[in-house]
Design an enzyme around this catalytic site. Structure first.
Site, PDB file in Angstrom:
ATOM      1  N   LYS A  71      20.230 -35.917 -44.274  1.00  0.00           N
ATOM      2  CA  LYS A  71      19.462 -36.923 -43.697  1.00  0.00           C
ATOM      3  C   LYS A  71      18.875 -38.178 -44.414  1.00  0.00           C
ATOM      4  O   LYS A  71      18.736 -39.295 -44.268  1.00  0.00           O
ATOM      5  CB  LYS A  71      18.296 -36.429 -42.796  1.00  0.00           C
ATOM      6  CG  LYS A  71      18.738 -35.440 -41.706  1.00  0.00           C
ATOM      7  CD  LYS A  71      17.366 -35.058 -41.005  1.00  0.00           C
ATOM      8  CE  LYS A  71      17.635 -34.356 -39.516  1.00  0.00           C
ATOM      9  NZ  LYS A  71      16.347 -34.091 -38.580  1.00  0.00           N
ATOM     10  N   ASP A 108      14.295 -38.887 -34.010  1.00  0.00           N
ATOM     11  CA  ASP A 108      13.423 -37.759 -33.799  1.00  0.00           C
ATOM     12  C   ASP A 108      12.130 -38.453 -33.200  1.00  0.00           C
ATOM     13  O   ASP A 108      11.430 -37.669 -32.583  1.00  0.00           O
ATOM     14  CB  ASP A 108      13.107 -37.198 -35.330  1.00  0.00           C
ATOM     15  CG  ASP A 108      14.218 -36.424 -35.625  1.00  0.00           C
ATOM     16  OD1 ASP A 108      15.016 -35.779 -34.677  1.00  0.00           O
ATOM     17  OD2 ASP A 108      14.492 -35.997 -36.817  1.00  0.00           O
TER      18      ASP A 108
END
Ligand code: ATR
Length: 287
Positions: A71, A108
């Site tokens: 990520k 997220d």
């Protein structure tokens, strides 16, 4: 699922990737909407992440999700990074644009916000400070979401203070003050709080529980755990027994997938009871 000559493709890159629930999630939506598409696990070694991302347009993929350990590294490998993903320091969704360039974003924050909206619609960001336990990657998304929601004070509790300091530096703002609290003061950090969020892995199956005494937490406070195996962690069980509204972590996982799916496959999707049941069944089967 039937693969045809024109099946649209997306997937998830991770190392390892086999634990990921994203294939179950996205393929549920593809089936539900009868879309000629497939979402596949892509086991990509960190050394090959750049090559793998560049291969997406070459192979006709619409995009992908990224999980550990990719990520952060992806920030430097895609062509454009949305400002929120840059602030958090993590890209979890990549969309191949019409010209073949790669757009990176972080969903997220969206996942956390939508899950809270589903299960604690009455939570008021002005109800008091929010206590966030943990200062890893997940905490960054949670802190960013709380800042966006307009929480004026976030109390960050972490075992390693330097990681909390780094979040406060990156995500604190004029409208959101982030204070840092040592691990052994986590109980007193709950005083007057309106929200408590566990972002650590404590409480997950196979891990010790998060030891925290909720006595100082006002009963009106909402308690959220981003862990979803088990669905009810020892923290959520203790909070429920005291009478708090509780929010488990599964909805965050499910909602964070929506923006990517909608960009790749062009169909809006929702988080239904059936979807929760289908993903829970894969979690049970994996144990
Ligand atoms: P993620 O990306 O899922 O947030 P991470 O970056 O590894 O994962 O972060 C894990 C978080 O859980 C960290 O806040 C970690 O605390 P440290 O920063 O001190 O490592 C916390 N954590 C994990 N195990 C813990 C334990 N036994 N006691 C206290 N905190 C723990």
């Amino acid at each position: 699922m039937r693969i045809t000559g024109s099946t649209r493709l997306a997937g998830i890159m991770g190392w390892p990737v086999s634990h990921s629930r994203s294939p179950a999630l996205h393929n549920f939506w593809l089936d539900e909407h009868g879309i000629d598409g497939a979402y596949v696990p892509l086991s990509v070694h960190p050394e090959h992440l750049g090559q793998a991302l560049r291969a997406l347009p070459a192979l006709g993929f619409r995009g992908c999700n990224l999980t550990l350990p990719h990520k952060h590294m992806a920030l430097a490998l895609v062509d454009r990074v949305d400002p929120l993903a840059r602030r958090i320091g993590a890209v979890n969704t990549v969309v191949v644009a019409a010209d073949g360039s790669l757009e990176g974003s972080n969903t997220d924050v969206y996942g956390f916000r939508e899950n809270l909206r589903d299960y604690a619609p009455d939570w008021d960001p002005a109800s008091g400070p929010a206590v966030v336990v943990g200062a890893g990657g997940a905490a960054r998304a949670v802190v960013a979401a709380l800042g966006e929601a307009g929480v004026a004070e976030i109390r960050l509790v972490n075992r390693t203070l330097s990681r909390a300091e780094s979040i406060a530096r990156d995500l604190g703002s004029r409208s959101t003050e982030i204070s840092i609290h040592p691990w052994d003061r986590r109980n007193s950090a709950l005083r007057d709080a309106g929200l408590l969020v566990n972002t650590t892995s404590l409480g997950m199956t196979g891990e010790p529980a998060l030891e925290i005494d909720l006595a100082a937490l006002p009963l009106a406070a909402v308690v959220v755990d981003i862990v979803y195996v088990p669905l009810e962690t020892p923290l959520l069980a203790a909070a429920r027994r005291r009478g708090h509204r509780t929010v488990d972590g599964l909805g965050m996982l499910l909602h964070q997938g929506r923006p990517g799916f909608e960009a790749w496959f062009g169909t809006p999707v929702g988080v239904t009871r059936e979807l929760r049941a289908a993903v829970l069944a894969t979690l049970a089967a994996a144990r």
